[in-house]
Design an enzyme around this catalytic site. Structure first.
Site, PDB file in Angstrom:
ATOM      1  N   ARG A  26     -49.032 -32.566  -2.538  1.00  0.00           N
ATOM      2  CA  ARG A  26     -49.255 -31.148  -2.229  1.00  0.00           C
ATOM      3  C   ARG A  26     -50.545 -30.955  -1.431  1.00  0.00           C
ATOM      4  NH1 ARG A  26     -45.732 -28.039  -5.437  1.00  0.00           N
ATOM      5  NH2 ARG A  26     -45.286 -28.840  -7.514  1.00  0.00           N
ATOM      6  N   ASP A  50     -34.753 -22.659   0.547  1.00  0.00           N
ATOM      7  CA  ASP A  50     -33.720 -23.680   0.735  1.00  0.00           C
ATOM      8  C   ASP A  50     -32.358 -23.008   0.543  1.00  0.00           C
ATOM      9  OD1 ASP A  50     -32.206 -25.968   0.772  1.00  0.00           O
ATOM     10  OD2 ASP A  50     -33.141 -26.917  -0.952  1.00  0.00           O
ATOM     11  N   PHE A 102     -35.754 -32.992   3.710  1.00  0.00           N
ATOM     12  CA  PHE A 102     -36.762 -32.870   2.665  1.00  0.00           C
ATOM     13  C   PHE A 102     -38.157 -33.038   3.254  1.00  0.00           C
ATOM     14  CE2 PHE A 102     -39.251 -34.277  -1.025  1.00  0.00           C
ATOM     15  CZ  PHE A 102     -38.954 -33.245  -1.892  1.00  0.00           C
TER      16      PHE A 102
HETATM   17  P1  5GP Z   1     -34.243 -22.521  -3.307  1.00  0.00           P
HETATM   18  O1  5GP Z   1     -34.327 -21.779  -4.600  1.00  0.00           O
HETATM   19  O2  5GP Z   1     -34.357 -21.638  -2.091  1.00  0.00           O
HETATM   20  O3  5GP Z   1     -33.033 -23.405  -3.240  1.00  0.00           O
HETATM   21  O4  5GP Z   1     -35.441 -23.545  -3.284  1.00  0.00           O
HETATM   22  C1  5GP Z   1     -36.762 -23.109  -3.211  1.00  0.00           C
HETATM   23  C2  5GP Z   1     -37.688 -24.096  -3.873  1.00  0.00           C
HETATM   24  O5  5GP Z   1     -37.181 -25.443  -3.830  1.00  0.00           O
HETATM   25  C3  5GP Z   1     -39.006 -24.143  -3.152  1.00  0.00           C
HETATM   26  O6  5GP Z   1     -39.913 -23.186  -3.632  1.00  0.00           O
HETATM   27  C4  5GP Z   1     -39.465 -25.584  -3.391  1.00  0.00           C
HETATM   28  O7  5GP Z   1     -40.141 -25.659  -4.621  1.00  0.00           O
HETATM   29  C5  5GP Z   1     -38.185 -26.372  -3.498  1.00  0.00           C
HETATM   30  N1  5GP Z   1     -37.813 -27.032  -2.228  1.00  0.00           N
HETATM   31  C6  5GP Z   1     -36.785 -26.718  -1.404  1.00  0.00           C
HETATM   32  N2  5GP Z   1     -36.727 -27.549  -0.337  1.00  0.00           N
HETATM   33  C7  5GP Z   1     -37.774 -28.396  -0.476  1.00  0.00           C
HETATM   34  C8  5GP Z   1     -38.278 -29.470   0.333  1.00  0.00           C
HETATM   35  O8  5GP Z   1     -37.771 -29.847   1.415  1.00  0.00           O
HETATM   36  N3  5GP Z   1     -39.386 -30.113  -0.141  1.00  0.00           N
HETATM   37  C9  5GP Z   1     -39.997 -29.781  -1.313  1.00  0.00           C
HETATM   38  N4  5GP Z   1     -41.060 -30.473  -1.667  1.00  0.00           N
HETATM   39  N5  5GP Z   1     -39.541 -28.756  -2.096  1.00  0.00           N
HETATM   40  C10 5GP Z   1     -38.455 -28.076  -1.679  1.00  0.00           C
END
Ligand code: 5GP
Length: 187
Positions: free
Chosen positions: A177, A115, A164
């Site tokens: 999940r 993300d 999301f």
């Molecule tokens: P980042 O550190 O890149 O901002 O986020 C990574 C983590 O955020 C992922 O491993 C996941 O756990 C969570 N995450 C990010 N976007 C989503 C999403 O659209 N849905 C869900 N369920 N988790 C997300």
């Protein structure tokens, strides 16, 4: 009312929020097979260690491993997640460290979704400290418009917009999940 998620639903209601099918099981399996072939060919005779980031990556990791045709090893990190929210807290905490000795080893980090890139940045720093021979990242999903950190994702399953998603390892407040396909929050 909170219903137990069953497979192949046309829509999933979580409170007042509606999720609709986004990436099917067939699409996921086809793409994972392609990634498995690509990685197997790139890492011939290198005995890589695949490092999954728990919890979200467990399903992708499992399916990807079945498509790897070279010798390899597997280990896991566990990071703290979003908690029960849909927006990143902006903080990452290590909950479970690696067991493997990764010095001089070829590492492939396996993520469910990138993300902002914060988690990957954090993991890359942890891994670099052990002087691996090489380090690459495989992520099933990448929200390219959301990336805020300087990260390179070497193997990408699907590029998706900043929406999301749940299913196939990805949760909403720890649930959903177990879905075989990926659902997106409907506007
Ligand atoms: P980042 O550190 O890149 O901002 O986020 C990574 C983590 O955020 C992922 O491993 C996941 O756990 C969570 N995450 C990010 N976007 C989503 C999403 O659209 N849905 C869900 N369920 N988790 C997300």
């Amino acid at each position: 009312m909170d219903k137990i998620a069953s497979q192949n639903l046309n829509e999933i209601w979580i409170g007042t929020e509606k999720f609709v099918p986004y990436i099917t099981e067939e699409q996921i399996q086809k793409r994972v097979e392609e990634l498995g072939k690509e990685i197997s060919s790139d890492y011939k005779a290198k005995l890589p260690i695949f490092i999954g980031v728990l919890n979200g990556s467990f399903m992708f990791m499992s399916d990807l491993m079945k498509q790897i045709t070279i010798n390899c090893e597997v280990d896991f990190f566990k990071l703290s997640s979003y908690g029960d929210a849909k927006i990143s807290s902006g903080k990452v905490k290590l909950i479970k460290d690696l067991n493997a000795d990764i010095t001089d080893r070829h590492i492939i980090i396996v993520e469910d979704i990138v993300d902002t890139g914060l988690s990957i940045k954090y993991i890359e720093k942890l891994i670099s400290a052990h002087n691996p021979a090489s380090m690459k990242v495989a992520s099933l999903l990448v929200k390219e418009d959301s990336i805020k950190y300087d990260v390179k994702i070497d193997y990408i399953g699907f590029r998706i917009p900043n929406k999301f998603v749940i299913g196939y390892g990805l949760d909403y407040a720890q649930k959903y999940r177990n879905l075989k396909s990926i659902y997106v929050l409907s506007e």
